[in-house]
Motif scaffolding. Structure first.
Motif, PDB file in Angstrom:
ATOM      1  N   GLY A 148       0.762  -1.528  -0.404  1.00  0.00           N
ATOM      2  CA  GLY A 148      -0.159   0.210   0.222  1.00  0.00           C
ATOM      3  C   GLY A 148       1.273   1.171   0.085  1.00  0.00           C
ATOM      4  N   ALA A 149       0.315   2.726   0.491  1.00  0.00           N
ATOM      5  CA  ALA A 149       0.546   3.534   0.782  1.00  0.00           C
ATOM      6  C   ALA A 149       2.196   3.784   1.049  1.00  0.00           C
ATOM      7  CB  ALA A 149       0.256   5.046   1.716  1.00  0.00           C
ATOM      8  N   VAL A 150       2.261   2.757   2.075  1.00  0.00           N
ATOM      9  CA  VAL A 150       4.515   2.617   2.911  1.00  0.00           C
ATOM     10  C   VAL A 150       5.260   2.633   1.915  1.00  0.00           C
ATOM     11  CG1 VAL A 150       5.683   1.946   4.343  1.00  0.00           C
ATOM     12  CG2 VAL A 150       3.310   1.899   5.077  1.00  0.00           C
ATOM     13  N   GLY A 151       4.890   1.174   1.296  1.00  0.00           N
ATOM     14  CA  GLY A 151       5.326   0.704   0.142  1.00  0.00           C
ATOM     15  C   GLY A 151       5.695   2.184  -1.589  1.00  0.00           C
ATOM     16  N   VAL A 152       4.426   2.630  -1.120  1.00  0.00           N
ATOM     17  CA  VAL A 152       4.680   3.164  -2.890  1.00  0.00           C
ATOM     18  C   VAL A 152       5.326   4.744  -1.622  1.00  0.00           C
ATOM     19  CG1 VAL A 152       3.329   5.102  -4.118  1.00  0.00           C
ATOM     20  CG2 VAL A 152       2.387   3.419  -3.399  1.00  0.00           C
ATOM     21  N   GLY A 153       5.293   5.044  -0.918  1.00  0.00           N
ATOM     22  CA  GLY A 153       6.585   5.679  -0.070  1.00  0.00           C
ATOM     23  C   GLY A 153       8.411   5.404  -0.565  1.00  0.00           C
ATOM     24  N   ARG A 154       8.033   3.982   0.446  1.00  0.00           N
ATOM     25  CA  ARG A 154       9.521   3.766   0.135  1.00  0.00           C
ATOM     26  C   ARG A 154      10.239   3.120  -0.968  1.00  0.00           C
ATOM     27  NH1 ARG A 154       7.971  -1.359   3.896  1.00  0.00           N
ATOM     28  NH2 ARG A 154       8.329  -0.013   5.997  1.00  0.00           N
ATOM     29  N   GLY A 155       9.072   2.798  -2.569  1.00  0.00           N
ATOM     30  CA  GLY A 155       9.140   3.058  -3.923  1.00  0.00           C
ATOM     31  C   GLY A 155       9.901   4.183  -4.120  1.00  0.00           C
ATOM     32  N   THR A 156       9.290   5.016  -4.148  1.00  0.00           N
ATOM     33  CA  THR A 156       9.418   6.512  -4.586  1.00  0.00           C
ATOM     34  C   THR A 156      11.116   6.985  -4.001  1.00  0.00           C
ATOM     35  OG1 THR A 156       6.821   6.891  -4.716  1.00  0.00           O
ATOM     36  CG2 THR A 156       8.573   8.627  -4.715  1.00  0.00           C
ATOM     37  N   THR A 157      11.251   6.356  -2.543  1.00  0.00           N
ATOM     38  CA  THR A 157      12.928   7.201  -2.521  1.00  0.00           C
ATOM     39  C   THR A 157      13.532   6.630  -2.766  1.00  0.00           C
ATOM     40  OG1 THR A 157      11.305   7.285   0.278  1.00  0.00           O
ATOM     41  CG2 THR A 157      13.614   7.214   0.465  1.00  0.00           C
ATOM     42  N   ALA A 158      13.457   4.687  -3.354  1.00  0.00           N
ATOM     43  CA  ALA A 158      14.181   3.717  -3.784  1.00  0.00           C
ATOM     44  C   ALA A 158      14.410   4.338  -4.948  1.00  0.00           C
ATOM     45  CB  ALA A 158      13.965   2.616  -3.422  1.00  0.00           C
ATOM     46  N   ALA A 159      13.605   4.577  -5.971  1.00  0.00           N
ATOM     47  CA  ALA A 159      14.147   5.351  -7.089  1.00  0.00           C
ATOM     48  C   ALA A 159      14.877   6.378  -7.597  1.00  0.00           C
ATOM     49  CB  ALA A 159      12.442   5.452  -7.797  1.00  0.00           C
ATOM     50  N   VAL A 160      14.583   7.121  -6.240  1.00  0.00           N
ATOM     51  CA  VAL A 160      15.630   8.564  -6.340  1.00  0.00           C
ATOM     52  C   VAL A 160      16.513   8.051  -5.978  1.00  0.00           C
ATOM     53  CG1 VAL A 160      15.715  10.706  -5.761  1.00  0.00           C
ATOM     54  CG2 VAL A 160      13.317  10.150  -6.202  1.00  0.00           C
ATOM     55  N   PHE A 161      17.108   7.300  -4.761  1.00  0.00           N
ATOM     56  CA  PHE A 161      17.977   7.528  -4.652  1.00  0.00           C
ATOM     57  C   PHE A 161      18.627   5.865  -6.148  1.00  0.00           C
ATOM     58  CE2 PHE A 161      20.990   4.372  -1.542  1.00  0.00           C
ATOM     59  CZ  PHE A 161      21.810   4.896  -1.335  1.00  0.00           C
ATOM     60  N   TYR A 162      18.358   4.934  -5.613  1.00  0.00           N
ATOM     61  CA  TYR A 162      19.126   4.211  -7.177  1.00  0.00           C
ATOM     62  C   TYR A 162      19.390   5.100  -8.023  1.00  0.00           C
ATOM     63  CZ  TYR A 162      17.952  -0.120  -3.636  1.00  0.00           C
ATOM     64  OH  TYR A 162      17.654  -0.322  -2.805  1.00  0.00           O
ATOM     65  N   THR A 163      18.467   5.409  -9.039  1.00  0.00           N
ATOM     66  CA  THR A 163      18.551   6.209  -9.917  1.00  0.00           C
ATOM     67  C   THR A 163      19.783   6.909  -9.493  1.00  0.00           C
ATOM     68  OG1 THR A 163      17.140   7.874  -9.829  1.00  0.00           O
ATOM     69  CG2 THR A 163      16.784   5.946 -10.692  1.00  0.00           C
ATOM     70  N   SER A 164      19.570   8.141  -9.131  1.00  0.00           N
ATOM     71  CA  SER A 164      20.822   9.270  -8.835  1.00  0.00           C
ATOM     72  C   SER A 164      21.782   8.512  -8.293  1.00  0.00           C
ATOM     73  CB  SER A 164      20.637   9.829  -7.358  1.00  0.00           C
ATOM     74  OG  SER A 164      19.694  10.635  -6.804  1.00  0.00           O
TER      75      SER A 164
END
Lengths: 252, 264
Positions: free
Chosen positions: B225-241
């Motif tokens: 759910g929402a927690v997963g979306v938050g984690r996924g978004t943070t991870a996306a920015v971190f990993y792509t950077s």
């Protein structure tokens, strides 16, 4: 009541395990063309999982699923596409695409099947929206609709491409009794109008009475009861009675 | 010791599994681009979001970087009597490194986060399953249009960022520090040519791929759910950077080999 035809879906010895949990433990079920099957059962007994397995949205652990004479457990994601188009699905919360308007959501399956924007397509969308009572709401985004309207819009999207079978995953969950009744009538009307097979997962006994030709009761990953609505409501099986009457066990 | 080895083994497995998943997604994307129907309307929608929606970010990033870099370089070069070199050095840095990398990092923050959050929300609200139930492959509808839009946008955005960086540097050097414009221009044209711009824009293609693949993968694998979306978004920015910075090192080596800095 509808007249059931040849088998459309045939499930044999279907098992599904998620993590350590055995969700389905060997389901055998045949769903015939044109029939209205209702699946009931407690929360977590694998009813929605069953629908997703037959749609090919999740893989089976073992067993066979034959849809329209095709074994689908051996197909990959891309091969499953044409098979899925034979079945429409109404998800629990509607699952409308929230970046598209209601009309665009309904147009989506038509566009994806290669239909070009034409007066014919627009009249078809209007006809379906009118059938679910949303003719004046086509321009709205899903976020602007109530729960019942969202489900009706999702139903319009599910039927617009005239699939041969429609799966309804708890269509009346979270709705008031009047809206629930209107959804049940809509399911019935859809079945009669499009002559399609319906599989309805529900906890709502009123829905069972108004929609079902046949009922199956899932318990602990198996089919515990199978019969007509009359047989269900007159059953003397204590577990069936407990579920139908909604009594909780004092010891539980 | 065995705990350390088990931790290390787990880390390696996760690493391999993650890159395996990215490779599978890349394979699906390649199939979508060459064998499936391209949804041009969706590409257009993404072009507006990525290209038009990133304008302020790209202009400010380019201009601020160019201006600040020109100021820093000017102070040192002024001590050495090399004021006129400021334009050439800033332009070279903007074309080959600062423009592409900083623009990509800004896009990773804005576009990467948006992609991961959008697709992740669709995943947890069963919209991705709805797509599949309608016979549409999620990569065809969600990833391929974003990739194409990114492919068209990023090189242009980087070009724009470079242009604004060089413009702001000129404003600082000539307008504020009174470097003679003729000398400034002379050094600029001697030190930088179109190959340097192509160098930066080529890097942009690679960064565009990294942002789309990693952000979409995060979105498509969201759970809880929402927690997963938050984690996924943070991870996306971190990993792509992180991936952009690491890829930049190797790309710089490779592209410097292909297109070395011109001798003045």
């Amino acid at each position: 009541m509808s007249t059931a035809g040849p088998p459309f879906i045939s499930v044999r010895n279907l098992h599904k395990q998620i993590g350590d949990q055995q969700i389905l433990r060997g389901i055998n079920l045949t769903i015939r063309e044109g029939e209205n099957l209702v699946i009931i059962g407690g929360s977590g007994t694998g009813k929605s999982v069953f629908l997703k397995l037959v749609m090919g949205l999740i893989p089976a652990t073992s067993g066979s699923i034959i849809v329209d004479n095709t074994e689908i457990t051996t197909l990959n994601e891309r091969q499953l596409g044409p098979h899925r188009r034979k079945i429409g699905m109404l998800f629990q919360d509607g699952a409308l695409f929230d970046s598209l308007t209601v009309a665009e959501n309904v147009a989506f399956p038509l566009r994806e099947s290669g239909m070009k924007d034409s007066p014919d397509m627009h009249s078809r969308i209007h006809e379906v929206l009118a059938a679910v009572g949303l003719a004046d709401h086509g321009h709205k985004l899903p976020a602007a609709l109530s729960g019942g309207m969202r489900k009706r819009a999702a139903l319009a999207r599910a039927v617009v491409s005239r699939p041969r079978c429609i799966f309804y995953d708890e269509p009346t969950a979270g709705l008031d009794p009047i809206v629930s009744d209107s959804i049940d009538r809509l399911i019935r009307r859809t079945q009669l109008h499009y002559r399609c097979t319906s599989v309805v997962v529900t906890h709502d006994m009123r829905s069972v009475r108004s929609v079902a030709d046949r009922v199956v009761y899932f318990r602990e990953g198996l089919i515990h009861f199978e019969g007509s609505p009359d047989q269900l409501f007159s059953s003397t099986d204590p577990l069936v009675r407990q579920f139908v009457e909604g009594h909780c066990d004092e010891d539980e | 010791m065995s705990t350390f080895l088990s931790w290390l083994g787990g880390l390696v497995l996760r690493f391999v599994s993650y890159f395996g998943a990215l490779a599978v997604l890349t394979g699906e994307l390649t199939y979508s681009l060459f064998r499936s129907r391209i949804r041009w309307a969706e590409v257009g929608r993404q072009l507006v979001s990525i290209g038009f929606g990133s304008q302020i970010q790209v202009i400010v990033t380019g201009a601020a970087t160019g201006a600040v870099f020109a100021a820093q370089v000017y102070y040192k070069f002024n001590q050495l009597g090399l004021d006129s070199l400021v334009g050439g050095i800033v332009a070279l840095a903007m074309c080959r490194e600062l423009g592409p990398v900083l623009t990509a990092l800004m896009l990773a923050g804005r576009i990467g986060a948006t992609m991961a959050a959008e697709i992740g929300t669709m995943k947890v609200t069963e919209q991705v399953d709805a797509l599949r139930s309608l016979g549409v492959h999620p990569v065809d509808y969600l990833v391929a249009p974003r990739f194409l839009a990114m492919l068209f946008s990023v090189p242009l955005l980087i070009g724009e960022s470079i242009r604004f960086g060089i413009g702001a540097a000129r404003l600082m050097a000539v307008g504020v520090y009174n470097v003679p414009e003729a000398f400034y221009n002379d050094q600029l044209y001697k030190n930088v040519d179109h190959i340097d711009v192509i160098f930066g824009m080529t890097k942009g293609l690679a960064y565009g791929y990294i942002i789309v693949i990693m952000a979409c993968h995060q979105g498509l694998t969201v759970r809880q759910g929402a927690v997963g979306v938050g984690r996924g978004t943070t991870a996306a920015v971190f990993y792509t950077s992180m991936a952009i910075l690491i890829a930049n090192f190797f790309l710089s080596l490779l592209l410097n080999y292909i297109w070395p800095i011109a001798a003045t």
